[in-house]
Scaffold this active site. Structure first.
Site, PDB file in Angstrom:
ATOM      1  N   GLU A 185     -78.732   3.776  -4.304  1.00  0.00           N
ATOM      2  CA  GLU A 185     -78.056   2.570  -4.582  1.00  0.00           C
ATOM      3  C   GLU A 185     -78.431   0.947  -3.763  1.00  0.00           C
ATOM      4  O   GLU A 185     -77.178   0.112  -3.104  1.00  0.00           O
ATOM      5  CB  GLU A 185     -76.981   2.674  -4.544  1.00  0.00           C
ATOM      6  N   ASP A 231     -80.908   5.766  -7.308  1.00  0.00           N
ATOM      7  CA  ASP A 231     -80.470   4.862  -8.211  1.00  0.00           C
ATOM      8  C   ASP A 231     -79.938   4.783  -9.258  1.00  0.00           C
ATOM      9  O   ASP A 231     -79.889   5.460 -10.085  1.00  0.00           O
ATOM     10  CB  ASP A 231     -81.073   3.108  -8.235  1.00  0.00           C
ATOM     11  N   GLU A 301     -78.807  12.672 -11.060  1.00  0.00           N
ATOM     12  CA  GLU A 301     -77.383  12.739 -11.517  1.00  0.00           C
ATOM     13  C   GLU A 301     -76.695  12.827 -12.500  1.00  0.00           C
ATOM     14  O   GLU A 301     -75.918  12.126 -13.514  1.00  0.00           O
ATOM     15  CB  GLU A 301     -76.678  11.861 -10.769  1.00  0.00           C
TER      16      GLU A 301
HETATM   17  C1  XIL Z   1     -68.835  10.764  -6.075  1.00  0.00           C
HETATM   18  C2  XIL Z   1     -68.912  11.761  -6.240  1.00  0.00           C
HETATM   19  O1  XIL Z   1     -69.248  13.026  -7.255  1.00  0.00           O
HETATM   20  C3  XIL Z   1     -66.796  12.228  -5.928  1.00  0.00           C
HETATM   21  O2  XIL Z   1     -66.233  13.056  -5.611  1.00  0.00           O
HETATM   22  C4  XIL Z   1     -66.812  11.260  -4.833  1.00  0.00           C
HETATM   23  O3  XIL Z   1     -65.382  10.813  -5.139  1.00  0.00           O
HETATM   24  C5  XIL Z   1     -67.955   9.180  -4.838  1.00  0.00           C
HETATM   25  O4  XIL Z   1     -68.872   9.744  -5.487  1.00  0.00           O
HETATM   26  N1  XIL Z   1     -73.402   8.087  -7.478  1.00  0.00           N
HETATM   27  C6  XIL Z   1     -74.376   9.052  -6.011  1.00  0.00           C
HETATM   28  C7  XIL Z   1     -72.890  10.007  -6.246  1.00  0.00           C
HETATM   29  O5  XIL Z   1     -74.750   8.947  -6.097  1.00  0.00           O
HETATM   30  O6  XIL Z   1     -73.233  10.179  -4.702  1.00  0.00           O
HETATM   31  C8  XIL Z   1     -71.167   9.599  -6.914  1.00  0.00           C
HETATM   32  O7  XIL Z   1     -70.369  11.115  -6.644  1.00  0.00           O
HETATM   33  C9  XIL Z   1     -71.157   9.533  -7.833  1.00  0.00           C
HETATM   34  C10 XIL Z   1     -72.577   8.113  -8.038  1.00  0.00           C
END
Ligand code: XIL
Length: 392
Positions: A185, A231, A301
């Protein structure tokens, strides 16, 4: 790119919605109009049949792809049924928390001089025991930084802190890691910088080259791992996402032109249920542009926020599944896409319960399995997309 029949049907639906839009504001309250608009997205006749009994892991492998998911250590460690589902459905595991600098619980970096690999080692062993690939998330991010970071790290020692972190953490799993999200990110177009970099502590302390440093040290430390820039906000036909896609492409081009060893783009793909601004042609072009740089692509994700969707779970599940299948139909058409990971496997454990909860208090339903570990239409959607994907 094969025209995905469902996407053209969606386009027909959207045209219908366009007509409604002109009527929508006449008489109806906005929120009632919006829920009507979203209900109109639902197609009760859409077919989500998945053929056969194969798991998502098996369907992915049949096409030369990898399917897997993120999981948090406490859940995997304590929930045997969830762990069994994970091993059945997933070919790759990424710790949701354990390889970030600091997540409350058993943090990786409890203090400047200590690394605690309890969680990450246990998950690495779980992956090895169950013949799963293991991926790391994430070596450099502006979130999940330890409480001690801001008082300890300064412009004099920042590079040494960064290099030590990467060498210690990536070094521990060198040769065993499928891939690393080296930097996460780093782009934020709203910051209005010419390079569109997010104003993170790393940028402020080290300048834009922190990204190059991270990738070079990761490559020296673990030459076997695929090194990924990861990202979000790259999915939709909105001005923001279009700007971000352009900025990410420029970042990747800059890195490649300097010989920085970035080898893949990780697209988080946190989809928004009910978002109608989905342009398969533009999205496909983006995937092609990334691949034309010689980069691999991972969907890292994947999940679907359902906060704007009706409470009715049958309707909600159909819209979530349609979002997944429409998106993956485009993504998996690109041969450079090598893996799809959902951010969690079951609605039982999802970050969206906290981060994108529903105003009506209903449990969110973003993932392939429901909270009772039963497959949902979201599972069917991913299965169908994998079955339809060109073989790698
Ligand atoms: C999130 C986790 O799932 C949560 O439990 C934590 O509180 C915050 O981070 N993008 C990402 C991940 O790259 O690392 C994030 O994960 C979600 C958004």
């Amino acid at each position: 790119m094969p025209k995905h029949p469902l996407v053209s049907r969606r386009r027909a639906l959207l045209l219908g919605l366009g007509t409604l839009a002109s009527m929508g504001t006449l008489g109806m309250g906005r929120s009632k109009y919006l829920s009507y608009q979203i209900e109109a997205l639902d197609d009760p006749k859409r077919d989500f049949t998945a053929v056969g009994e194969a798991s998502l892991k098996e369907r992915a492998a049949a096409k030369g792809l990898i399917y897997g998911a993120a999981m948090r250590y406490p859940a995997l460690f304590s929930d045997a049924k969830l762990a069994n589902c994970f091993v059945r459905e997933c070919g790759i595991l990424v710790p949701e928390w354990g390889l970030k600098w600091y997540v409350p619980g058993v943090p990786l970096r409890p203090n400047p001089d200590k690394f605690d690999f309890t969680e990450a080692d246990w998950m690495a062993q779980f992956a090895k025991t169950n013949s799963l690939l293991y991926r790391g998330h994430t070596l450099v991010w502006h979130e999940s930084l330890p409480p001690w970071f801001k008082d300890t790290v300064n412009s004099q020692n920042a590079e040494q802190v960064l290099v030590k972190h990467i060498k210690t953490v990536a070094g521990r799993y060198a040769g065993k890691m499928h891939s690393w999200d080296v930097v996460n990110e780093a782009i934020a177009t709203y910051e209005k910088r010419q390079d569109n970099l997010r104003k993170t502590p790393w940028l402020e302390l080290l300048g834009p080259n922190y990204i190059d440093t991270a990738f070079r040290v990761a490559a020296e430390t673990d030459p076997k791992a695929l090194l990924v820039y990861n990202d979000f906000g790259l999915e939709y036909d909105t001005p923001e996402d279009e700007a971000k896609r352009t900025a990410v492409l420029k970042l990747l081009e800059r890195l490649k032109s300097k010989g920085t060893p970035v080898q893949a783009l990780g697209i988080q793909a946190h989809l928004l249920g009910g978002e109608t601004r989905f342009n398969s042609k533009k999205l496909r072009e983006f995937f092609s542009n990334v691949a034309s740089m010689g980069l691999k692509i991972l969907i890292t994700e994947l999940d679907v926020t359902d906060k704007n969707l009706p409470k009715n779970t049958a309707v909600r599940d159909r819209i979530v599944a349609a979002s997944l299948e429409d998106y993956l139909a485009v993504a998996l058409d690109e041969p450079a896409v090598i893996a799809v990971l959902t951010w969690g496997l079951s609605d039982r454990v999802t970050w969206l319960s906290d981060f994108q909860s529903r105003s009506d208090g209903a449990a969110v339903r973003p993932l392939p399995l429901d909270a009772d570990l039963k497959p949902k239409l979201a599972w069917n959607a991913i299965a169908r997309a994998l079955d339809s994907a060109p073989k790698r």
